[in-house]
Every structure is written in C-alpha cells, then in structure tokens.
Design a protein around this motif. Structure first.
Motif, mmCIF file in Angstrom:
data_model
loop_
_atom_site.group_PDB
_atom_site.id
_atom_site.type_symbol
_atom_site.label_atom_id
_atom_site.label_comp_id
_atom_site.label_asym_id
_atom_site.label_seq_id
_atom_site.Cartn_x
_atom_site.Cartn_y
_atom_site.Cartn_z
ATOM 1 N N GLN A 170 -45.596 119.880 90.324
ATOM 2 C CA GLN A 170 -44.478 119.299 89.597
ATOM 3 C C GLN A 170 -43.161 119.598 90.308
ATOM 4 O O GLN A 170 -42.996 120.654 90.932
ATOM 5 C CB GLN A 170 -44.420 119.848 88.166
ATOM 6 C CG GLN A 170 -45.701 119.632 87.378
ATOM 7 C CD GLN A 170 -45.613 120.195 85.979
ATOM 8 O OE1 GLN A 170 -44.618 120.028 85.290
ATOM 9 N NE2 GLN A 170 -46.679 120.864 85.562
ATOM 10 N N GLY A 171 -42.219 118.666 90.187
ATOM 11 C CA GLY A 171 -40.934 118.865 90.830
ATOM 12 C C GLY A 171 -39.872 117.940 90.273
ATOM 13 O O GLY A 171 -40.154 117.064 89.447
ATOM 14 N N ALA A 172 -38.637 118.149 90.697
ATOM 15 C CA ALA A 172 -37.511 117.308 90.284
ATOM 16 C C ALA A 172 -36.567 117.176 91.473
ATOM 17 O O ALA A 172 -36.478 118.083 92.315
ATOM 18 C CB ALA A 172 -36.785 117.911 89.091
ATOM 19 N N VAL A 173 -35.885 116.058 91.567
ATOM 20 C CA VAL A 173 -34.919 115.829 92.640
ATOM 21 C C VAL A 173 -33.610 115.352 92.029
ATOM 22 O O VAL A 173 -33.567 114.853 90.902
ATOM 23 C CB VAL A 173 -35.432 114.784 93.651
ATOM 24 C CG1 VAL A 173 -36.658 115.302 94.363
ATOM 25 C CG2 VAL A 173 -35.721 113.465 92.959
ATOM 26 N N MET A 174 -32.535 115.524 92.786
ATOM 27 C CA MET A 174 -31.213 115.114 92.329
ATOM 28 C C MET A 174 -30.444 114.519 93.498
ATOM 29 O O MET A 174 -30.529 115.022 94.622
ATOM 30 C CB MET A 174 -30.446 116.312 91.752
ATOM 31 C CG MET A 174 -29.039 115.977 91.269
ATOM 32 S SD MET A 174 -28.162 117.434 90.662
ATOM 33 C CE MET A 174 -29.185 117.872 89.268
ATOM 34 N N ASP A 175 -29.721 113.443 93.226
ATOM 35 C CA ASP A 175 -28.872 112.820 94.237
ATOM 36 C C ASP A 175 -27.426 113.198 93.912
ATOM 37 O O ASP A 175 -26.797 112.604 93.025
ATOM 38 C CB ASP A 175 -29.059 111.306 94.225
ATOM 39 C CG ASP A 175 -28.221 110.609 95.286
ATOM 40 O OD1 ASP A 175 -27.613 111.315 96.113
ATOM 41 O OD2 ASP A 175 -28.164 109.369 95.279
ATOM 42 N N GLU B 258 -41.986 109.575 103.901
ATOM 43 C CA GLU B 258 -43.218 110.299 103.649
ATOM 44 C C GLU B 258 -43.282 110.778 102.207
ATOM 45 O O GLU B 258 -42.282 111.243 101.640
ATOM 46 C CB GLU B 258 -43.307 111.491 104.599
ATOM 47 C CG GLU B 258 -44.629 112.242 104.508
ATOM 48 C CD GLU B 258 -44.703 113.371 105.510
ATOM 49 O OE1 GLU B 258 -45.678 114.145 105.457
ATOM 50 O OE2 GLU B 258 -43.776 113.481 106.341
ATOM 51 N N ASP B 259 -44.455 110.678 101.620
ATOM 52 C CA ASP B 259 -44.676 111.105 100.240
ATOM 53 C C ASP B 259 -44.605 112.629 100.167
ATOM 54 O O ASP B 259 -45.254 113.334 100.946
ATOM 55 C CB ASP B 259 -46.048 110.620 99.761
ATOM 56 C CG ASP B 259 -46.206 110.743 98.256
ATOM 57 O OD1 ASP B 259 -45.747 111.740 97.678
ATOM 58 O OD2 ASP B 259 -46.796 109.832 97.648
ATOM 59 N N THR B 260 -43.834 113.155 99.225
ATOM 60 C CA THR B 260 -43.676 114.605 99.073
ATOM 61 C C THR B 260 -44.883 115.249 98.404
ATOM 62 O O THR B 260 -45.031 116.479 98.465
ATOM 63 C CB THR B 260 -42.432 114.927 98.238
ATOM 64 O OG1 THR B 260 -42.588 114.389 96.917
ATOM 65 C CG2 THR B 260 -41.180 114.338 98.886
ATOM 66 N N GLY B 261 -45.724 114.452 97.738
ATOM 67 C CA GLY B 261 -46.864 115.005 97.021
ATOM 68 C C GLY B 261 -46.520 115.575 95.669
ATOM 69 O O GLY B 261 -47.388 116.151 94.996
ATOM 70 N N LEU B 262 -45.268 115.424 95.231
ATOM 71 C CA LEU B 262 -44.838 115.945 93.930
ATOM 72 C C LEU B 262 -45.016 114.893 92.842
ATOM 73 O O LEU B 262 -45.045 113.687 93.113
ATOM 74 C CB LEU B 262 -43.374 116.376 93.987
ATOM 75 C CG LEU B 262 -43.012 117.499 94.958
ATOM 76 C CD1 LEU B 262 -41.503 117.723 94.967
ATOM 77 C CD2 LEU B 262 -43.736 118.786 94.590
ATOM 78 N N VAL B 263 -45.114 115.361 91.599
ATOM 79 C CA VAL B 263 -45.139 114.477 90.425
ATOM 80 C C VAL B 263 -44.028 114.936 89.495
ATOM 81 O O VAL B 263 -43.609 116.101 89.540
ATOM 82 C CB VAL B 263 -46.502 114.523 89.705
ATOM 83 C CG1 VAL B 263 -47.614 114.077 90.632
ATOM 84 C CG2 VAL B 263 -46.782 115.918 89.160
ATOM 85 N N PRO C 127 -49.212 112.284 84.998
ATOM 86 C CA PRO C 127 -49.116 112.123 86.458
ATOM 87 C C PRO C 127 -49.290 110.653 86.828
ATOM 88 O O PRO C 127 -50.048 109.923 86.167
ATOM 89 C CB PRO C 127 -50.281 112.978 86.970
ATOM 90 C CG PRO C 127 -50.552 113.960 85.879
ATOM 91 C CD PRO C 127 -50.264 113.230 84.604
ATOM 92 N N PRO C 128 -48.617 110.175 87.869
ATOM 93 C CA PRO C 128 -48.708 108.753 88.234
ATOM 94 C C PRO C 128 -50.135 108.249 88.422
ATOM 95 O O PRO C 128 -50.427 107.087 88.109
ATOM 96 C CB PRO C 128 -47.914 108.688 89.546
ATOM 97 C CG PRO C 128 -46.929 109.800 89.433
ATOM 98 C CD PRO C 128 -47.641 110.899 88.701
ATOM 99 N N ASP C 129 -51.059 109.105 88.892
ATOM 100 C CA ASP C 129 -52.418 108.640 89.105
ATOM 101 C C ASP C 129 -53.208 108.493 87.804
ATOM 102 O O ASP C 129 -54.331 107.992 87.814
ATOM 103 C CB ASP C 129 -53.167 109.580 90.056
ATOM 104 C CG ASP C 129 -53.312 110.988 89.488
ATOM 105 O OD1 ASP C 129 -52.482 111.377 88.647
ATOM 106 O OD2 ASP C 129 -54.261 111.690 89.886
#
Length: 377
Positions: free
Chosen positions: A127-132, A309-314, A46-48
């Motif tokens: 946890q999550g994933a995004v796609m453009d 805004e931060d989605t809160g996902l990692v 995780p980023p933190d």
C-alpha cells in the motif's frame, strides 16, 4: 374533450420520461465508468480485485433488482400521473426508486466488504500514497475567460429587466409547484420580485465560481502505480471540469432568463414553462453525461504519458474513514476540506474537518434566519 386527453397524455409522458431517465441513472450507478474502478460500491479494493467474482455478482444482483423495480414503478406512476393530471406520481415514484436503490447499494457494499475481509485481499498488497506538490505551488488556473458568457447573460437579463420594469403591472405572477401541478401566484411588483431571478443568476454564478476555485485546490487521489501520468491526467481533469461547470452555469442562467421573460410578459403557459426549463436542463444533463463518460472519475479516461514504470503499489485501504456505504468521508486527522468521491464523479467534503462543521453550522443559521424573517414579514 380532445384537449383534456392531450393534457393527460402529456402528464403520462412526462412522468414516464422522468422515471425512465432516473431508472437509467440508477441502473448504471455501479458502473466503473461512473465510479473509481477500484472502489466498487464504495469499498476500496486492490485494482486486481476490481472485477473479482464477488464484485461482479453484486453488480448483477443490484442491476437485476433495480430493473424489475424500475419497470413496475414507472408503469404504475405513469398511469397514476395520467389519471390525476399531475407530476406528483412521478416525484413519489422517483423517491421510492431512490430508496430501493439505496437499500440495494448498502447490501452490495456490505457483501463486498465481507468478501474483502474474508479473502484477505489486502494481505500481500504493498500500500502507498503519492502527492503532487506542484498542485499547490503551481495550481491549475481558474478559467476566467469561461465566466464571461455567464456574466453576459446576467447583463442581458439586467438590461431587459430595467427596460420592462416601468411597464409591469401592479402584481406579477410566479409559477409554484403544488400537489396538483404548477400553479401561478401573484405578488406585488417590486424590485425584489421583478429582479428576483436575476439575483439568483448572480448568486448562482458566484457560488459556482467559488466551488470551482475550491476544487482547483482540493486534495487529489493520484494513481500510485503511475504517479507522473496520474498527476498529468488529474491536471487535465481539473481543467475540463472547471470549464464544464462554468458552461453549466451559463445554461442555468439562460433558464432563469427565460423564466424571467415569461414572468415579465405574464405568460402563464405550462408548455412554455416546460420548454424554457426543459431545454437548458437537457443540455446540462448532456454536459454532465459527456463529462462522466468521456473524462471519467478523476480523469481516468483521459490520455496520459504511457512510458512510466509501474511502482507496484496499490492505494491504501482507507475504508474506516468512509461511512454511509462509501458516500460520507469523516477523518479528523485529514486537513483536506474536499476529497474525491468514492461513489460517483466529483468531490465531497470531509465532515471530520472543523472548518466544514463551522461552515455547515453557519449556512444552517443563515437558512433558519431567512426562514424566520420571511415568516415574520
């Protein structure tokens, strides 16, 4: 006597320079500037947790061991290279340093993976994933204008070769590496030998253009916390990377043009060869360093819109698909051929994709066939 001493000093300096540059690269290898910040030593966290105590401890251990090994190997290889008058000592020292750094990297990778599992770092993370999808519907355009300089160098090389070809001797010399250093071997003059390096320019330019075209459609690992900003930043990253790769192609084509000029002029000079190859290679390293330090992995240091805004996902924990301490990606369920690297900057292939396996087998078959043909002839 003075000439011999100067030659030995040159070899000592060359071995020292090669090993010093390599040592600096290996020392900086675990830096977040050269790797995705949330993937220390190839382990997804995780980023933190990217600066967790366990991660920083492994960085310090790795760098301390590399620093000691680099100092010892550099001094010994430089002295041996000067005594023997060869670059072989530097090459052997480089291989040894790389092997030691790889072993230290694997040790750090395993230690961080254990700390991650024992500490349950992903236990409470979303946890999550995004796609453009616009990267497919409206992809970043190929930088055609940036291919012009490479084509100009090829045209100049071809024109120069056509002019000098009728006046070439019956045999021409080409430099080759040996255990004792650079030697020159003569070959019967023909179109293939005289224009061999020009053909290399053509193949190099085509290969890099094909790679760039593939990278522009490669899968993107976007910032799941700020997907809009991540997509904008990734587009700029693709543009800068594509242009840089075509610029590097120009520099390598210039190096091949210089080597062709030495061959056509029958200049068998070690300093001239080093100058012709060294200057473009230093420029290539400068471009690569600028890309790494100013742009960062996946364009992480490029500016992007900040009002999101931060989605809160990692990012999802996908360690199970990465082998070799985070350097090899194998996922048969992933249709992507190219994926962003975990170690270093750029992309790597998905060895679980059947298309990659077929392409690899085809390249091996062509290489074996070419070797057999060369042996027969």
């Amino acid at each position: 006597m003075n000439g011999q001493v100067n030659t030995l000093l040159v070899y000592a300096a060359l071995n020292f320079g090669i090993l010093t540059v390599l040592s600096a690269v290996l020392y900086a290898a675990p830096s977040p500037r050269l790797n995705p910040a949330a993937v220390p030593f190839g382990v997804r966290v995780p980023p933190d947790k990217a600066r967790a105590a366990a991660v920083e401890e492994q960085r310090h251990r790795y760098r301390g061991a590399v620093l000691v090994a680099a100092a010892v190997v550099t001094v010994l290889a430089s002295a041996l290279g000067a005594a023997l008058g060869t670059l072989t000592a530097g090459a052997a020292g480089s291989l040894l340093l790389c092997a030691l750094a790889a072993a230290l990297w694997v040790r750090a990778h395993r230690s961080i993976a254990r700390a991650k599992a024992d500490g349950g770092w992903y236990g409470q993370a979303r946890q999550g994933a995004v796609m453009d999808t616009s990267l497919r519907t409206d992809p970043v355009r190929f930088p055609w204008i940036w291919t012009v300089p490479a084509l100009v160098v090829i045209a100049v090389s071809t024109a120069a070769g056509v002019i000098v070809y009728p006046g070439l001797p019956d045999r021409i010399a080409m430099p080759e590496r040996s255990l004792g250093g650079t030697v020159y071997r003569t070959y019967p003059t023909s179109v293939w030998t005289a224009f061999g390096l020009v053909l290399c320019q053509v193949l190099l330019t085509l290969a890099v253009a094909a790679v760039v075209a593939g990278l522009l459609r490669a899968r993107a690992d976007l910032d799941v916390a700020r997907p809009v900003a991540g997509a904008a930043r990734y587009r700029r990253y693709l543009t800068v990377t594509a242009r840089s790769m075509m610029g590097i192609t120009v520099l390598l084509n210039l190096m091949l043009l210089g080597l062709s000029a030495l061959m056509w002029s029958d200049i068998r000079s070690m300093p001239a060869t080093l100058a012709v190859t060294g200057v473009p290679l230093v420029a290539v390293l400068a471009v690569a360093a600028c890309l790494a330090l100013r742009v960062g992995p996946a364009g992480s240091r490029l500016r992007a819109p900040a009002d999101e805004e931060d989605t809160g996902l990692v990012p999802r924990d996908d360690d199970r698909f990465w082998r070799g301490a985070g350097t090899i990606y194998v996922n048969a369920d992933d249709p992507a051929v190219l994926v962003p690297k975990r170690v270093g900057i750029g992309w790597t292939v998905n060895l679980g994709n059947p298309r990659v396996l077929v392409a690899t087998a085809s390249l091996l078959a062509v290489a074996v066939g070419a070797a057999v043909v060369q042996a027969v002839w």
